[in-house]
Design an enzyme around this catalytic site. Structure first.
Site, mmCIF file in Angstrom:
data_model
loop_
_atom_site.group_PDB
_atom_site.id
_atom_site.type_symbol
_atom_site.label_atom_id
_atom_site.label_comp_id
_atom_site.label_asym_id
_atom_site.label_seq_id
_atom_site.Cartn_x
_atom_site.Cartn_y
_atom_site.Cartn_z
ATOM 1 N N SER A 170 7.502 -51.191 9.684
ATOM 2 C CA SER A 170 7.109 -52.469 10.272
ATOM 3 C C SER A 170 7.086 -52.287 11.781
ATOM 4 O O SER A 170 8.118 -52.018 12.398
ATOM 5 C CB SER A 170 8.096 -53.579 9.890
ATOM 6 O OG SER A 170 7.747 -54.795 10.533
ATOM 7 N N ARG A 171 5.888 -52.392 12.369
ATOM 8 C CA ARG A 171 5.743 -52.096 13.796
ATOM 9 C C ARG A 171 6.075 -53.296 14.680
ATOM 10 O O ARG A 171 6.133 -53.159 15.892
ATOM 11 C CB ARG A 171 4.312 -51.631 14.084
ATOM 12 C CG ARG A 171 3.900 -50.420 13.274
ATOM 13 C CD ARG A 171 2.529 -49.893 13.676
ATOM 14 N NE ARG A 171 2.122 -48.832 12.780
ATOM 15 C CZ ARG A 171 1.323 -48.995 11.738
ATOM 16 N NH1 ARG A 171 0.863 -50.202 11.475
ATOM 17 N NH2 ARG A 171 0.990 -47.994 10.966
ATOM 18 N N VAL A 172 6.234 -54.473 14.095
ATOM 19 C CA VAL A 172 6.472 -55.681 14.880
ATOM 20 C C VAL A 172 7.736 -56.403 14.449
ATOM 21 O O VAL A 172 8.513 -56.895 15.258
ATOM 22 C CB VAL A 172 5.263 -56.645 14.782
ATOM 23 C CG1 VAL A 172 5.543 -57.926 15.552
ATOM 24 C CG2 VAL A 172 4.008 -55.977 15.305
ATOM 25 N N ASP A 182 -0.073 -54.311 11.042
ATOM 26 C CA ASP A 182 1.073 -54.013 11.903
ATOM 27 C C ASP A 182 2.187 -53.301 11.146
ATOM 28 O O ASP A 182 3.348 -53.358 11.545
ATOM 29 C CB ASP A 182 1.628 -55.319 12.502
ATOM 30 C CG ASP A 182 0.542 -56.136 13.172
ATOM 31 O OD1 ASP A 182 -0.226 -55.556 13.942
ATOM 32 O OD2 ASP A 182 0.469 -57.351 12.908
#
Length: 518
Positions: A372-374, A347
């Site tokens: 950071s995708r989350v 992620d």
């Protein structure tokens, strides 16, 4: 000489025969079928076995001398077995026996503070591991409906990560970079920062040098982190089978705590060695090679591992498993086969730049290539309030810095942007094994965004930050509580922190300000 016959004691023969008959009637023979095969040949870390016609895939097999193996290739006439122990004593013709169970590992609170191998055996000299439960190392990942959104941050204690590349509990964040760029140091700092936060940590050393693993364990012990940490070790000289199963065994240990409603952090150090061990086993077992000689299912072995990291819904306890896989790149090539596989599985990624490392910017995180995708959704509101301006200012600085190297004539605004960016970079530097608390980080970052550090020379930034960290200890308790829980950073709290920082810098030293008489 006269012989006297001595009278023998009387024996009740009928009673003796009756007892024998009764025993014979009560005896029930117990027959247990055992399927036994023979070793056909032994190679480096693998063996070919025949005669086990009912064996299942990934079933454990028992070899002479207490050694074990896993059935990997189940072919028509023979079985390809991955050996998990020393195999020097095994020879063709030796017997092999089925165990009827898959590979499992000991789990439970008795593992906290211990160092074990992937088979669950203690290697720290502190006696046997005492647990009352075992789990298979291969387990299905939680179903989608059993998962919850990532909503809580996992603080690493590093300003550059917590502010710009945040990690959420239940996230999978890849750490990648060339050799000796500080990948393990980031993971260890994150483990140290979990002290007092009720987070269980599992550190899995995969194919590492024994001296390096011993140094990591010593640092964890010296900082009291072993109280909430389990270390799973497969050294570089271990059989490739142990290196292959190590991350799966460590994940089952972590999942046990997650299913109890606990928050867990697991570090895989590193999956490059795991992929190489799997490639070695696959080539020895004559599985078809693909790109870079890796077998076709190299993506799957990492996907099924990292998919087990998640945040469970409240009905299942609400526990979480956060994964920090580490991978090594070669010559900064993040487009290689295994790195691109793991980037697509995880992620987000934290990329460490050798150029920054050589310049002494530690941790050497390349903010432009990291994402950071989350975690941003789980980031503390106070960090969100400063991270946007910080990212923009730092990106502008990096873009202008390259032009400044050519000696071009710069206007006043450009010089101001570059000078501010230099102080951002100085603030994002952090010593190894020195994680910072949330109040300390926010005091420094808010002082930075408010321009209070622009008057400090770059050479004096370390001392100025020390003064700000010390001032953060005097932050009011109600403000600290709101920083942890509030949905937004209020103007009043921002003003309190900025004033605290201004006072600390005023009391620190006016002689180290830009433009002051030195």
């Amino acid at each position: 000489m006269t012989l006297r016959a001595q009278a023998s004691p009387s024996i009740d023969v009928s009673a003796a025969f009756a007892a024998l008959a009764d025993t014979r009637k009560r005896f029930v023979p117990d027959f247990s079928a055992r399927e036994i095969g023979r070793i056909m040949r032994v190679s480096t870390g693998i063996a070919s076995v025949s005669g086990l016609f009912s064996v299942g895939a990934e079933e454990m097999l028992a070899f002479p001398g207490g050694a074990f193996g896993i059935a990997f290739n189940v072919d028509e006439t023979e079985i390809g077995v991955v050996l998990l122990d020393d195999y020097a004593h095994l020879h063709a013709g030796d017997m092999v026996e089925r165990t009827g169970r898959v590979m499992d590992v000991a789990v439970g609170s008795g593992l906290l503070g211990r160092v074990i191998d992937p088979l669950g055996r203690a290697v720290d000299g502190l006696g046997p591991v005492i647990v009352d439960k075992r789990l298979p190392i291969e387990r299905p990942a939680a179903a989608i409906m059993d998962r919850a959104a990532v909503s809580e941050p996992l603080q690493s204690g590093l300003k550059v990560i917590d502010a710009l590349i945040p990690i959420g509990r239940g996230q999978r964040e890849l750490i990648l970079g060339d050799r000796q760029t500080g990948k393990t140091a980031i993971a260890i700092d994150t483990i140290l920062n979990q002290a007092g936060k009720d987070v269980v940590c599992v550190y899995c050393a995969i194919g590492q040098r024994a001296a390096g693993v011993a140094a990591v364990i010593q640092e964890l012990r010296a900082h009291g982190a072993m109280e909430y940490t389990t270390v799973v070790v497969a050294e570089g000289n271990s059989p490739p089978g142990q290196i292959y199963i190590a991350p799966y065994a460590a994940t089952s240990i972590a999942e046990h705590f997650m299913e109890q409603g606990r928050d867990v952090l697991i570090v895989y150090d590193d999956l490059t060695q795991h992929a190489r061990a799997y490639r070695e086993l696959s080539l020895l077992l004559r599985r078809p090679p693909g790109r870079e000689a890796f077998p076709g299912d190299i993506f799957y072995i990492h996907a099924r591992l990292l998919e087990r990291a998640t945040h469970l819904r409240e009905g299942l306890g609400g526990g979480s498993l956060t994964a920090l896989p580490i991978i090594e790149t070669e010559a900064q090539n993040i487009a290689a086969y295994v790195p691109t596989n793991l980037i697509s599985i995880t992620d987000g990624q934290i990329y460490l730049s050798p150029s920054l490392f050589e310049l002494g910017v530690l941790p050497a995180v390349d903010v432009g290539r990291s994402v950071s995708r989350v975690g941003g959704k789980a980031q503390r509101a106070a960090f969100r309030a400063v991270s946007g301006d910080l990212k923009l200012a730092y990106a502008q600085f990096e873009e202008l810095e390259s032009f400044a190297r050519f000696g071009a004539r710069l206007d006043a605004d450009t010089r101001k942007t570059i000078e501010h960016g230099e102080r951002i970079r100085a603030c994002l530097k952090q010593n190894e094994l020195s994680p910072e608390t949330v109040p300390q980080q926010l005091t420094i970052l808010l002082a930075l965004t408010a321009g209070l550090l622009d008057a400090v020379t770059v050479a004096s930034m370390v001392e100025a930050q020390d003064a700000l960290r010390e001032a953060a200890r005097d932050m009011p308790a109600d403000v600290v509580a709101r920083l942890e829980t509030a949905s937004r950073l209020s103007a009043e709290d921002r003003a309190i922190i900025v004033e605290l920082a201004r006072t600390a810098l005023h009391n620190w030293s006016g002689s180290r300000l830009v433009g002051s008489v030195q």
